[in-house]
Design a protein around this motif. Structure first.
Motif, PDB file in Angstrom:
ATOM      1  N   LYS A 174      38.075  38.343  40.023  1.00  0.00           N
ATOM      2  CA  LYS A 174      36.684  36.955  39.678  1.00  0.00           C
ATOM      3  C   LYS A 174      35.314  37.764  39.651  1.00  0.00           C
ATOM      4  O   LYS A 174      35.192  37.356  38.636  1.00  0.00           O
ATOM      5  CB  LYS A 174      36.652  36.446  40.432  1.00  0.00           C
ATOM      6  N   LEU A 175      35.775  39.017  39.963  1.00  0.00           N
ATOM      7  CA  LEU A 175      34.791  39.997  39.333  1.00  0.00           C
ATOM      8  C   LEU A 175      34.033  40.817  38.328  1.00  0.00           C
ATOM      9  O   LEU A 175      33.607  40.544  37.830  1.00  0.00           O
ATOM     10  CB  LEU A 175      34.560  41.036  41.107  1.00  0.00           C
ATOM     11  N   THR A 176      35.714  40.802  38.187  1.00  0.00           N
ATOM     12  CA  THR A 176      36.347  41.469  36.436  1.00  0.00           C
ATOM     13  C   THR A 176      36.652  40.358  35.431  1.00  0.00           C
ATOM     14  O   THR A 176      36.212  41.069  34.294  1.00  0.00           O
ATOM     15  CB  THR A 176      37.228  42.422  37.143  1.00  0.00           C
ATOM     16  N   SER A 177      36.784  39.177  36.040  1.00  0.00           N
ATOM     17  CA  SER A 177      36.924  38.323  34.920  1.00  0.00           C
ATOM     18  C   SER A 177      35.403  38.225  34.320  1.00  0.00           C
ATOM     19  O   SER A 177      35.070  37.635  33.394  1.00  0.00           O
ATOM     20  CB  SER A 177      38.387  36.897  35.200  1.00  0.00           C
ATOM     21  N   GLN A 178      34.885  38.057  35.507  1.00  0.00           N
ATOM     22  CA  GLN A 178      33.464  37.142  34.908  1.00  0.00           C
ATOM     23  C   GLN A 178      33.011  38.150  34.477  1.00  0.00           C
ATOM     24  O   GLN A 178      31.346  37.911  33.248  1.00  0.00           O
ATOM     25  CB  GLN A 178      32.631  36.882  36.027  1.00  0.00           C
ATOM     26  N   GLU A 179      32.832  39.479  34.555  1.00  0.00           N
ATOM     27  CA  GLU A 179      32.052  40.291  33.213  1.00  0.00           C
ATOM     28  C   GLU A 179      31.925  40.566  32.276  1.00  0.00           C
ATOM     29  O   GLU A 179      31.998  40.733  31.218  1.00  0.00           O
ATOM     30  CB  GLU A 179      32.304  41.669  34.559  1.00  0.00           C
TER      31      GLU A 179
END
Length: 180
Positions: A174-179
């Motif tokens: 989720k962190l990498t997809s939000q960035e």
């Protein structure tokens, strides 16, 4: 019972009334401006375990009555103007030279060449740590133990518990997809 009046800028003589507190275990009058001699009645304090009179302006000889303090395990009269021979007794001879620094004492436990000579003061100031070029193994071991413990506190549950592992990698996804 203990009395600690260290670092209070006390001026004058050591009160002889203190010597009548026979159940006293520890007396610390260090880092003051006390002058005069150490009272002879100090030997009446038979229960005394610790005596620190360092860094004052005390003068004269150490009282012979100090030799009757059989339970004394901590003793420091360094950095005063004391003179003469150190009373001969097992207790006082068991302390090292640092207990007598910067006085004009002689006799055991001090090293002496010819008769009574003054004791040289320490080459470093009080509170200053002497430089040591050796490895501090205590520090290294504590760092390694700390690293290993922290590593396994974080990685242990991730490796051993499937639900934690799924939650962790889901969070990272989720962190990498939000960035992006």
């Amino acid at each position: 019972m203990l009395i600690d009046l260290s670092s209070n800028n006390l001026i004058g003589y050591i009160p002889s009334e203190l010597m009548s507190i026979l159940e006293l275990k520890s007396l610390n009058l260090s880092r003051n401006q006390l002058s005069g001699s150490i009272p002879e009645k100090i030997g009446n304090m038979k229960e005394l375990i610790s005596l620190d009179l360092s860094i004052n302006r005390l003068s004269g000889e150490l009282p012979m009555s100090l030799s009757s303090l059989h339970f004394l395990s901590t003793f420091n009269v360094s950095f005063n103007n004391l003179t003469g021979r150190i009373p001969t007794c097992t207790q006082l001879q068991s302390f090292n030279e640092s207990s007598f620094f910067a006085n004009k004492h002689c006799g055991a436990p001090l090293t002496e060449a010819n008769g009574c000579e003054p004791v040289e003061a320490a080459t470093h100031t009080i509170g200053e740590k002497k430089e040591d070029d050796g490895v501090d193994w205590g520090l290294i071991i504590s760092m390694v133990v700390g690293f290993v413990c922290e590593f396994w506190m974080i990685m242990g549950p991730l490796i051993l518990t499937i639900s934690w592992r799924i939650a962790y990698f889901g969070f990272l996804s989720k962190l990498t997809s939000q960035e992006m």
